[in-house]
Design a protein around this motif. Sequence first.
Motif, short mmCIF file in Angstrom:
data_model
loop_
_atom_site.label_atom_id
_atom_site.label_comp_id
_atom_site.label_asym_id
_atom_site.label_seq_id
_atom_site.Cartn_x
_atom_site.Cartn_y
_atom_site.Cartn_z
N ARG A 88 0.87 -1.19 0.00
CA ARG A 88 0.00 0.00 0.00
C ARG A 88 0.89 1.22 0.00
O ARG A 88 1.75 1.39 0.87
CB ARG A 88 -0.93 0.01 1.21
CG ARG A 88 -1.60 1.38 1.45
CD ARG A 88 -2.86 1.24 2.25
NE ARG A 88 -3.96 0.74 1.40
CZ ARG A 88 -5.08 0.20 1.90
NH1 ARG A 88 -5.21 0.04 3.20
NH2 ARG A 88 -6.04 -0.20 1.10
N GLY A 89 0.75 2.03 -1.04
CA GLY A 89 1.47 3.30 -1.04
C GLY A 89 0.55 4.39 -0.55
O GLY A 89 -0.57 4.12 -0.08
N ARG A 140 -1.69 4.32 -3.87
CA ARG A 140 -1.85 3.13 -4.71
C ARG A 140 -1.94 1.91 -3.82
O ARG A 140 -1.33 1.88 -2.74
CB ARG A 140 -0.64 2.90 -5.65
CG ARG A 140 -0.39 3.87 -6.74
CD ARG A 140 0.78 4.78 -6.41
NE ARG A 140 1.93 4.15 -5.83
CZ ARG A 140 2.95 3.72 -6.58
NH1 ARG A 140 2.92 3.80 -7.88
NH2 ARG A 140 4.00 3.21 -5.97
N VAL A 169 -1.20 -6.67 -13.83
CA VAL A 169 0.21 -6.67 -14.24
C VAL A 169 0.88 -7.98 -13.82
O VAL A 169 0.42 -8.67 -12.89
CB VAL A 169 0.97 -5.47 -13.62
CG1 VAL A 169 0.32 -4.16 -14.05
CG2 VAL A 169 1.08 -5.58 -12.10
N ARG A 170 1.97 -8.26 -14.47
CA ARG A 170 2.74 -9.47 -14.13
C ARG A 170 3.66 -9.17 -12.96
O ARG A 170 4.20 -8.05 -12.87
CB ARG A 170 3.60 -9.90 -15.32
CG ARG A 170 2.79 -10.31 -16.53
CD ARG A 170 3.66 -10.98 -17.56
NE ARG A 170 4.35 -12.17 -17.01
CZ ARG A 170 5.12 -12.95 -17.78
NH1 ARG A 170 5.32 -12.66 -19.04
NH2 ARG A 170 5.72 -14.00 -17.26
N ARG A 171 3.82 -10.14 -12.09
CA ARG A 171 4.78 -9.94 -11.01
C ARG A 171 6.18 -9.85 -11.60
O ARG A 171 6.58 -10.70 -12.40
CB ARG A 171 4.73 -11.11 -10.01
CG ARG A 171 5.61 -10.88 -8.80
CD ARG A 171 5.68 -12.12 -7.91
NE ARG A 171 4.40 -12.46 -7.31
CZ ARG A 171 3.93 -11.91 -6.18
NH1 ARG A 171 4.63 -10.95 -5.59
NH2 ARG A 171 2.78 -12.28 -5.67
N ALA A 172 6.88 -8.83 -11.25
CA ALA A 172 8.25 -8.64 -11.74
C ALA A 172 9.20 -8.68 -10.55
O ALA A 172 8.80 -8.45 -9.40
CB ALA A 172 8.37 -7.30 -12.46
N MET A 196 11.44 -6.59 -9.00
CA MET A 196 11.65 -5.15 -9.10
C MET A 196 13.08 -4.76 -8.73
O MET A 196 13.62 -5.25 -7.75
CB MET A 196 10.67 -4.41 -8.20
CG MET A 196 9.22 -4.65 -8.52
SD MET A 196 8.75 -4.13 -10.17
CE MET A 196 8.72 -2.34 -9.93
N ALA A 238 7.67 -0.85 -15.20
CA ALA A 238 6.61 -1.26 -14.28
C ALA A 238 6.00 -0.05 -13.59
O ALA A 238 6.20 1.09 -14.01
CB ALA A 238 7.20 -2.24 -13.25
N1 LIG Z 1 4.32 -2.23 -10.44
C1 LIG Z 1 4.70 -3.22 -10.01
C2 LIG Z 1 5.18 -4.46 -9.47
C3 LIG Z 1 5.25 -5.59 -10.31
N2 LIG Z 1 4.82 -5.58 -11.61
N3 LIG Z 1 5.75 -6.75 -9.81
C4 LIG Z 1 6.15 -6.81 -8.52
N4 LIG Z 1 6.10 -5.77 -7.69
C5 LIG Z 1 5.63 -4.58 -8.14
C6 LIG Z 1 5.61 -3.47 -7.18
C7 LIG Z 1 5.94 -3.58 -5.83
N5 LIG Z 1 5.79 -2.35 -5.25
N6 LIG Z 1 5.45 -1.50 -6.21
C8 LIG Z 1 5.19 -0.05 -5.96
C9 LIG Z 1 3.87 0.03 -5.21
C10 LIG Z 1 3.86 0.22 -3.87
C11 LIG Z 1 2.64 0.32 -3.20
C12 LIG Z 1 1.46 0.22 -3.86
C13 LIG Z 1 1.48 0.00 -5.19
F1 LIG Z 1 0.33 -0.11 -5.85
C14 LIG Z 1 2.70 -0.09 -5.90
C15 LIG Z 1 5.31 -2.14 -7.38
#
Ligand SMILES: N#Cc1c(N)ncnc1-c1cnn(Cc2cccc(F)c2)c1
Length: 305
Positions: A22-23, A26, A106-109, A111, A227
């Motif tokens: 949680r940002g 976002r 979205v796909r897990r990346a 990061m 991403a």
């Molecule tokens: N984009 C993306 C992503 C991805 N495709 N795969 C794995 N991890 C991330 C990922 C992890 N942190 N965040 C930032 C973030 C923080 C807090 C809330 C949010 F919505 C977003 C992005």
Amino acid sequence: MNSHTSSALLTTSLGDIPLTARGKVRDLYAMGEELLFIATDRISAFDHVLGSGIPEKGKILTQLSHFWFDFVADTVPNHLLASPSAELLAKIAPYESQIEGRSMLVRRAEMFPVECVVRGYISGSGWKDYLATGSVCGIELPKGLRESDKLPCPIFTPAAKINTGGHDENISYGVMVDTIGEHYAAELRRLTFAIYEKASAHAATEGLILADTKFEFGLVDGKIVLADEVLTPDSSRYWPAESYSPGGAQPSFDKQYVRDYLESIHWNKQAPAPSLPDEVISKTREKYLEAFRLITGRSGLEMVR
Ligand SMILES: N#Cc1c(N)ncnc1-c1cnn(Cc2cccc(F)c2)c1
């Protein structure tokens, strides 16, 4: 408290899809290798989430990300899921009306732990570092620059992600190399400049200065992908070109009404963040819509995707 108070904006889960991050504005939910990236209507200013949301802000910024992902697709692949699984679609179906247009599958990346910031103008933390050291991220700049001056050429000023929700910390390119290796550091820097060049040129055709922006990259199947959100007013500084005047901070394209209001009530930043008057909310929403229209060329908020 008006109808957009923050209490109505916080959700803790989407069914049995766990909240994974949680940002300020976002939320990220995870289901295996698929993520649901939700942009809320929350707005932050001076590093605080305010007590009111901006209607459709999440939708507007998500549609902007979709536009920009497509716009730079020939420069860099991205993390958007071309075909989400039926299982994930079924799980989010009950919430579709709540998240439609403001969520990205979205796909897990994997990061990279670095924020890739590029600056065409000297502002914000870059200006503070320049005043203190004459440089930003170890890059020495010409003497005598004024705040918001255009730089002789864009600079790459990475930051280390600070997970505690605090400010990310500006680092040198050398530290970035030590963190992720020379190959990836060089490639992320190259991609950052290439995307900024395309995006800032497009913004300029619409009377917008893209002063700086922040990208996040990850690895999917060993390949670099763009991403997070991309080139939104939350991850970038957009200034109206017509009022550009170096020598001080520039008005924020999207948050100036909010900032002016908070200054007008002499808000003590240690106090709980206030709610916003309806007029500030509606004017701020209009600025987000204006950014959307200028950047995408679309008159209404019809979905890009
Ligand atoms: N984009 C993306 C992503 C991805 N495709 N795969 C794995 N991890 C991330 C990922 C992890 N942190 N965040 C930032 C973030 C923080 C807090 C809330 C949010 F919505 C977003 C992005």
